[in-house]
Design an enzyme around this catalytic site. Structure first.
Site, PDB file in Angstrom:
ATOM      1  N   LYS A 115       0.828  -1.210   0.000  1.00 52.63           N
ATOM      2  CA  LYS A 115       0.000   0.000   0.000  1.00 52.63           C
ATOM      3  C   LYS A 115       0.860   1.257   0.000  1.00 52.63           C
ATOM      4  O   LYS A 115       0.495   2.260  -0.607  1.00 52.63           O
ATOM      5  CB  LYS A 115      -0.964   0.009   1.181  1.00 52.63           C
ATOM      6  CG  LYS A 115      -2.099  -0.982   1.000  1.00 52.63           C
ATOM      7  CD  LYS A 115      -3.253  -0.687   1.937  1.00 52.63           C
ATOM      8  CE  LYS A 115      -4.376  -1.700   1.726  1.00 52.63           C
ATOM      9  NZ  LYS A 115      -5.434  -1.568   2.733  1.00 52.63           N
ATOM     10  N   LYS A 197      -5.406 -11.473  -8.533  1.00 51.63           N
ATOM     11  CA  LYS A 197      -6.665 -11.683  -7.810  1.00 51.63           C
ATOM     12  C   LYS A 197      -7.755 -10.752  -8.368  1.00 51.63           C
ATOM     13  O   LYS A 197      -7.450  -9.625  -8.749  1.00 51.63           O
ATOM     14  CB  LYS A 197      -6.380 -11.339  -6.341  1.00 51.63           C
ATOM     15  CG  LYS A 197      -7.474 -11.706  -5.391  1.00 51.63           C
ATOM     16  CD  LYS A 197      -7.013 -11.421  -3.962  1.00 51.63           C
ATOM     17  CE  LYS A 197      -8.189 -10.913  -3.164  1.00 51.63           C
ATOM     18  NZ  LYS A 197      -7.890 -10.609  -1.781  1.00 51.63           N
ATOM     19  N   LYS A 200     -11.560  -5.311  -6.224  1.00 51.79           N
ATOM     20  CA  LYS A 200     -12.500  -4.210  -6.407  1.00 51.79           C
ATOM     21  C   LYS A 200     -11.781  -2.955  -6.879  1.00 51.79           C
ATOM     22  O   LYS A 200     -12.413  -2.034  -7.361  1.00 51.79           O
ATOM     23  CB  LYS A 200     -13.361  -3.959  -5.163  1.00 51.79           C
ATOM     24  CG  LYS A 200     -12.704  -4.126  -3.847  1.00 51.79           C
ATOM     25  CD  LYS A 200     -13.701  -4.018  -2.700  1.00 51.79           C
ATOM     26  CE  LYS A 200     -12.955  -4.135  -1.377  1.00 51.79           C
ATOM     27  NZ  LYS A 200     -13.716  -3.934  -0.206  1.00 51.79           N
TER      28      LYS A 200
END
Ligand code: TRP
Length: 334
Positions: A115, A197, A200
């Site tokens: 992140k 993966k 969203k």
């Protein structure tokens, strides 16, 4: 354990639109095991502000996510469905646990590194201590089991370490939680790049099936899903695109990959993709209908929020008061 019952805690962030991956990997599992435990399903909005959010969008998404928990089949009378920001114990316990967590431990967290790389202009302290807040979420409710994806295992490990460290100093204060990885445990991959993966936050809308996608959009996305060159429906690592579609079909229908191979023996990709698309559209339809219906029932949802806030606060305070006493904060005078 709370009130003599095994306790389960899990949460999701209200950022982005939920995907089929979140549904099959998490939400559907939550519904399947809810009856066995005293459950807390949280919308973790405190975690969301570790990256910048538009306030109006965050508020709307948090409400939608809470509604979706119910639409997916979690009975809000039995399961405590609530907002993290409405239970101040999360933040208060998080502060205390910060003082029992080492910089070195947090420095090892791979999600922080990812992140931080992605949000290089905003590497704030909250992003760094995110796992401590997650530990507080879990420990606040004396949770025995925590359904999480593989990507959260490291955070669960640090939660256990923090709890054991605290218990080592002050006695048995916290239940030591275990991860629950789900029955199928299949990770749903992107439809456009089966090495990644389904996420969203993917920028390509064709890569993910969103929970609220219309049936034609779902079928169109499956038709466009990348496949391989063998032209047969076979479950193997060398055809990751088809393998992912088989995993999806198996999770939706309850058939094993072998049964699926047999069902489509001698049939082409086109027919298989259509069947996967239709099965997913049919799976999501009742959830979507329920969501749309519930979204109109403002006062019903408000009532659920109020009642569950109270319930969550009640249990949270039990743990928090015990912890505050253990670390030496002065007693409250009433
Ligand atoms: N960090 C989790 C995620 O992004 C969400 C989360 C926050 C969570 N607190 C939790 C999950 C406690 C399980 C238990 O997926």
């Amino acid at each position: 354990m709370l009130d003599g019952k095994k306790t389960l805690f899990s949460g999701m962030q209200a950022t982005g639109t939920l995907t089929l991956g979140n549904y099959l990997g998490a939400l559907k599992n939550w519904v399947d095991i809810a009856d066995e435990y005293m459950t807390f399903y949280c919308v973790v909005d405190l975690h969301s502000i570790t990256v910048r959010q538009d306030p109006a969008v965050l508020r709307k998404r948090a409400r939608d996510l809470l509604t979706l928990y119910i639409a997916a089949g979690l009975d809000p009378e039995k399961n405590c469905i609530y907002y993290q920001s409405h239970v101040s114990g999360h933040a208060e316990l998080s502060w205390i646990l910060n003082c029992f967590t080492y910089m070195g431990e947090l420095n090892r967290m791979t999600q922080f590194k990812d992140k931080a790389a992605k949000h290089a202009d905003n590497i704030n302290a909250g992003l760094f201590t995110y796992p401590v807040l997650m530990a507080a979420d879990i420990l606040l409710f004396q949770s025995d089991v925590v359904p999480v994806g593989m990507d959260q295992m490291q955070h669960l490990e640090i939660t256990r370490d923090i709890a054991q460290r605290f218990n080592g100093i002050y006695g048995d204060v916290f239940t030591i939680p275990e991860a629950y990885l789900g029955k199928t445990g299949k990770k749903i991959m992107s439809l456009q790049d089966p090495a990644k993966k389904m996420s969203k936050s993917d920028e390509n809308p064709n890569a993910s099936i969103y929970l609220m996608d219309e049936p034609d959009a779902i079928i169109r996305k499956f038709k466009r899903a990348v496949t391989d060159s063998e032209a047969c429906v076979r479950y193997s690592e060398d055809q990751p695109g088809i393998k992912n579609l088989i995993d999806i079909y198996s999770s939706v229908t309850g058939k094993t990959p072998e049964e699926t191979e047999k069902e489509f023996d001698g049939k082409g990709y086109g027919e298989f993709k259509m069947a996967v698309g239709e099965s997913v559209a049919a799976l999501l339809k009742p959830v979507q209908d329920k969501f749309n219906e519930l979204s109109k029932e403002k006062s019903y949802i408000d009532g659920i929020i109020k009642a569950n806030d109270e319930k969550a606060n009640y249990y949270a305070l039990k743990t928090l008061r015990k912890v505050q006493k253990k670390v030496g904060f002065p007693e409250r005078i009433r």
